[in-house]
Design an enzyme around this catalytic site. Structure first.
Site, PDB file in Angstrom:
ATOM      1  N   SER A  45      35.104  59.048  10.479  1.00 54.28           N
ATOM      2  CA  SER A  45      34.970  57.626  10.159  1.00 54.28           C
ATOM      3  C   SER A  45      34.476  57.435   8.725  1.00 54.28           C
ATOM      4  O   SER A  45      35.130  57.873   7.786  1.00 54.28           O
ATOM      5  CB  SER A  45      34.048  56.966  11.191  1.00 54.28           C
ATOM      6  OG  SER A  45      34.113  55.571  11.111  1.00 54.28           O
TER       7      SER A  45
ATOM      8  N   ASP B 283      42.623  52.355  17.642  1.00 58.31           N
ATOM      9  CA  ASP B 283      41.524  52.352  16.671  1.00 58.31           C
ATOM     10  C   ASP B 283      41.911  51.447  15.513  1.00 58.31           C
ATOM     11  O   ASP B 283      43.032  51.546  15.002  1.00 58.31           O
ATOM     12  CB  ASP B 283      41.288  53.788  16.180  1.00 58.31           C
ATOM     13  CG  ASP B 283      40.206  53.920  15.119  1.00 58.31           C
ATOM     14  OD1 ASP B 283      39.488  52.940  14.842  1.00 58.31           O
ATOM     15  OD2 ASP B 283      40.085  55.029  14.557  1.00 58.31           O
TER      16      ASP B 283
ATOM     17  N   HIS C 166      38.294  54.839  18.636  1.00 60.06           N
ATOM     18  CA  HIS C 166      37.468  55.277  17.521  1.00 60.06           C
ATOM     19  C   HIS C 166      36.188  55.936  18.043  1.00 60.06           C
ATOM     20  O   HIS C 166      35.571  55.463  18.988  1.00 60.06           O
ATOM     21  CB  HIS C 166      37.100  54.070  16.650  1.00 60.06           C
ATOM     22  CG  HIS C 166      36.407  54.465  15.386  1.00 60.06           C
ATOM     23  ND1 HIS C 166      37.086  54.876  14.269  1.00 60.06           N
ATOM     24  CD2 HIS C 166      35.088  54.534  15.071  1.00 60.06           C
ATOM     25  CE1 HIS C 166      36.222  55.176  13.317  1.00 60.06           C
ATOM     26  NE2 HIS C 166      35.004  54.977  13.778  1.00 60.06           N
TER      27      HIS C 166
END
Length: 325
Positions: free
Chosen positions: A165, A259, A289
């Site tokens: 991320s 996501d 995610h």
């Protein structure tokens, strides 16, 4: 309003989302960064599995650009005592939350699966320390590894960079910055990386709400990280906007199909390919995610880490015939 979830979600992802709805916790953007950090830290144990033992675990403090910088150092089981492969792991959390504990499980898996040394820095977080503070800290950690390879028992020419991320964002930026280094990173392992802070990709619409990380939360993270709107077009915030990605380290890119960051991850992998950077792109279509941090609820997390290690081995023939588990 209840979001009608996609029937294509993996059962383990749906289960995690059900647990999240049952908890009915307020979104991060409803409170302060400090409240978000506490809530995130309290929630981590419910997602991660048992932490497997590694060969050794130590912490070290170095002098960083903004003061003392803590590094957690994992030597995986089976890692050789000298000239071992090494990995700089940069934790996710929107540049605002996350710490050494929140991503400890992933670091242990990587260290053991790759029989390598993993270094994870406790880089400075926003909004107390805005862009580019986190990048500066990660750059300092990489320089420490490169300069202190002998002391760490690692091979300076076999240091890879990884992150998830926002940590994936920092890893991509670091690999672009390090293209001119005498010994640049050997690989970049990216789990659902953030690559475009404009947040205009269609996946922000398709998965805006109900799939864990929401578009509102991501905007909150970004706005705490940047100094002003002009930073959005800076490639050190949005690496997808870099003029060229040529010369970057070979990349493994993991995409979660449900996501908000899916499209920009795909776009970054395509840009790398277009600029003739070796890429291994793996998709988990039914995942959400953050799934690599959800090892308690199914096999996908460990599978993704194993795939990243396998790709790294493929980029580095010195690994020989060793196999990821």
């Amino acid at each position: 309003m209840t979001t009608l979830l996609s029937p294509l979600l993996d059962p383990e992802a749906r289960h995690v989302l059900d647990l999240d709805r049952q908890a009915a916790a307020p979104p991060f953007e409803a409170g302060t960064p400090e409240e978000a950090r506490r809530a995130y830290e309290e929630g981590v144990p419910a997602l991660q599995g048992e932490r497997e033992p590694v060969g050794s675990l130590t912490e070290r403090t170095i002098t960083g650009p903004g003061g003392p910088l803590t590094l957690r150092i994992y030597r995986g089981q089976g890692a050789v005592g000298a000239a071992a492969p090494a990995l700089l792991y940069l934790h996710g959390g929107g540049w605002v939350i996350g710490n050494l504990e929140s991503h400890d499980e992933i670091c242990r898996w990587l260290a053991n699966m790759a029989a390598c040394v993993v270094v994870s820095p406790d880089y400075r977080l926003a909004p107390e320390h805005k862009f580019p503070a986190a990048i500066e800290d990660c750059r300092a950690a990489l320089s420490f590894m490169q300069g202190g390879a002998g002391d760490l028992g690692v091979d300076a020419e076999r240091i890879a960079v990884a992150g998830d991320s926002a940590g994936g964002n920092l890893a991509t930026v670091l690999c672009l910055l390090a293209r001119g280094d005498k010994k640049p990173p050997a690989a970049q392992l990216l789990f659902y990386p953030n690559t475009d802070a404009s947040q205009a990709a269609d996946s922000y619409r398709r998965f805006a709400d109900g799939y864990g990380l929401t578009s509102a939360t991501m905007a909150w993270f970004r706005d705490h990280y940047i100094n002003h709107a002009g930073d959005i077009d800076d490639w050190r915030v949005s690496p997808l906007k870099a003029a060229s990605l040529a010369g970057a380290a070979p990349a493994f890119v993991a995409i979660a199909g449900h996501d908000i960051l899916a499209d920009e991850g795909e776009a970054y992998a395509k840009r790398l390919e277009d600029d003739e950077v070796p890429v291994v792109l793996r998709r988990w279509p039914g995942q959400i995610h953050g799934f690599v941090s959800m090892g308690r609820h199914g096999p996908a997390a460990r599978q993704a880490v194993g795939a990243a290690v396998a790709a790294w081995r493929g980029f580095d023939p010195v690994f020989g015939n060793a196999q990821a588990d």
